[in-house]
Structures are given as C-alpha cells and as structure tokens.
Write an enzyme that holds these catalytic residues in place. Structure first.
Site: not given
Ligand code: 9D3
Length: 253
Positions: A90, A117, A155, A170
């Site tokens: 994230p 986490e 793709r 396209d």
């Molecule tokens: C709810 C947990 N969060 C605490 C603030 C942190 C968190 C840790 C791990 C949120 C999501 C994750 C798991 N997500 C991913 O590994 C992830 C992800 C995503 O959640 N959203 C958009 N792209 C990606 S790429 C990997």
C-alpha cells in the site's frame, strides 16, 4: 517476458492464468509465469513466514529471511542478476498505464506479495527495486495486486493482443483518443448493440443513422461530457480542439 511471483498462496493465481488473455499469452510463449511458495524458503519445522512486530502492535509481519532467500535463489538461476524486484504494498507508487508500459520493457519481473500487517521494511529497503500499489483501498495482501500488474503488463507485450492493430485501432475507433485507463485520453463514449430497443430503452437515433460525421461528433461529445462529470482530472492531460472547448463551455452553462 518472465514473471516470478513469491507468495504464500500460489494456488490463488491458477484460475487467472487459465483464462483469456493470460492463458493465450502463456500458450503462445509470450509470457512465462512461475509461482514460488514462500514457505519453501523457510528453514524451520513450522515453515514460519511471519512474526510479531518489534515495538508491539496488532498483527504479524513477514520475516525478511524467507523473502531474501527466495529472490536470491531466483538470481542464482540466471546470468543477468539485475532485474526489477517489485514489492506490492500500500506504500508503493501508484500503478498507472505509464508504469505498466515501463514494466513491460523488462525481460523479467519478480513480484513479492505481502500479507498480514506488512513486510519487514528491510525487504523494501534492501531487496526490492520498486514498490507498487494498485490504488488507495485496503486489500488483504499483494496477490490480487500482483495479478493486476501481470495482466496490465502482459497485454502490452508485442504480439499478445493477437492483431497488433487492435490496440492502435482502439485509439482511432474511439474518437476520444486513447482508451480511458491509459491516463492520456478521455473516458470512453457509450456503446450499444442490438436490439435497437430493449425494454423501452432506445439506442440513440444518431447511431442508427449511418451518418458517420454525426456519429463521430456524438461520440466525441459523450466522451467529453462523461470525462468532465466523472474524471475532470483527465481533461487536463488531453489535447482539445476548438470544437471540444465550445462543447465543454456549453456543458458548464
Ligand atoms: C488495515 C491494515 N493497514 C493498517 C493501516 C495496513 C495494511 C497492511 C497490509 C493495509 C493493507 C495491507 C495489505 N495490502 C497489500 O499488501 C497491498 C495493497 C493494498 O492493500 N492496496 C492497494 N495496493 C496494494 S499492493 C499490496
């Protein structure tokens, strides 16, 4: 192009690899996708991949050792030791069409999927060469994100869409310019097919008229209108004609 996916859920990917574009790209040899079970790179009896966070707090964190071991095992397989190693997280930079185009230039990608986490920060700092997020929403792990990166990248590989023109076409067939998601165009105009009337909802007359100039104008206007209402941010990146500007002004009044 070769993809190595490191995950605790390799089976998660099997169905997407067996359908549509990805299946064809693999069958035709354009893409090779190898799934690696992170637990195979542990060295304890319980095949432990995670542990409690230093400093306390909820949840578990992926340990660094199995992930380093997995990537290093892939490196030792090949001559070329420098290939992108992408941590899906994230905190990563946002995936866009431009990022997908950049990734599609590599001969090989390693994708690391986190869970829980998060992943020990030493992976992002000392192993991954890139960190990518697919958007500002919470997933439970990197697997779906990795699947999105794989599809968006494959793709774009030459020959994968079968007919090389279809992507180009396209962009000509859609009067709005390049398709919406590429970040360089407008949102697409509405599309209709038969029947011309369905439950009292009629297809716009102009599309049945055979007047190609009027159809082109109608499509351009619908695309401009939808983009202005839903994604005004995209309008800033599009080159607009005088005619487009007049229509947008008309919409605003
Ligand atoms: C709810 C947990 N969060 C605490 C603030 C942190 C968190 C840790 C791990 C949120 C999501 C994750 C798991 N997500 C991913 O590994 C992830 C992800 C995503 O959640 N959203 C958009 N792209 C990606 S790429 C990997």
């Amino acid at each position: 192009m070769r993809f190595d996916v490191i995950t605790i859920f390799p089976e998660f990917f099997t169905s997407i690899l067996e359908h549509g574009l990805l299946k064809r790209a693999i069958a035709s040899g354009h893409a090779v996708i190898r799934l690696h079970d992170l637990r195979e790179y542990t060295d304890d009896r319980h095949r432990t991949v995670d542990d409690r966070p230093f400093g306390g707090g909820p949840g578990m964190v992926f340990k660094p050792e199995p992930i380093f071991r997995a990537v290093e095992a892939l490196r030792s397989e090949v001559q070329e030791k420098s290939f992108p190693v992408i941590l899906l997280s994230p905190q990563g930079r946002l995936l866009t069409q431009a990022v997908a185009e950049e990734l599609s230039q590599a001969a090989r990608l390693v994708l690391i999927c986190g869970r829980y986490e998060g992943v020990d920060e030493r992976v992002a700092e000392n192993l991954a060469t890139d960190e990518i997020s697919i958007g500002d929403f919470v997933l439970s792990g990197g697997e779906l994100a990795a699947a999105v990166v794989i599809e968006a990248t494959i793709r774009l590989l030459p020959g994968v869409l079968g007919n090389e023109e279809s992507r180009q076409q396209d962009s000509f067939a859609v009067p709005a310019g390049r398709p919406s998601a590429d970040g360089h165009g407008l949102l697409d105009c509405p599309h209709y097919t038969r029947p011309a009337e369905f439950r009292n909802w009629k297809v716009p007359d102009v599309l049945l008229s055979g007047d190609h100039e009027q159809i082109r104008l109608w499509r351009r206007r619908r695309a401009l209108e939808k983009t202005w209402r839903r994604r005004p941010d995209l309008l800033a990146q599009v080159s607009l004609s005088e005619e487009d500007r007049r229509w947008l002004e008309a919409l605003k009044t």
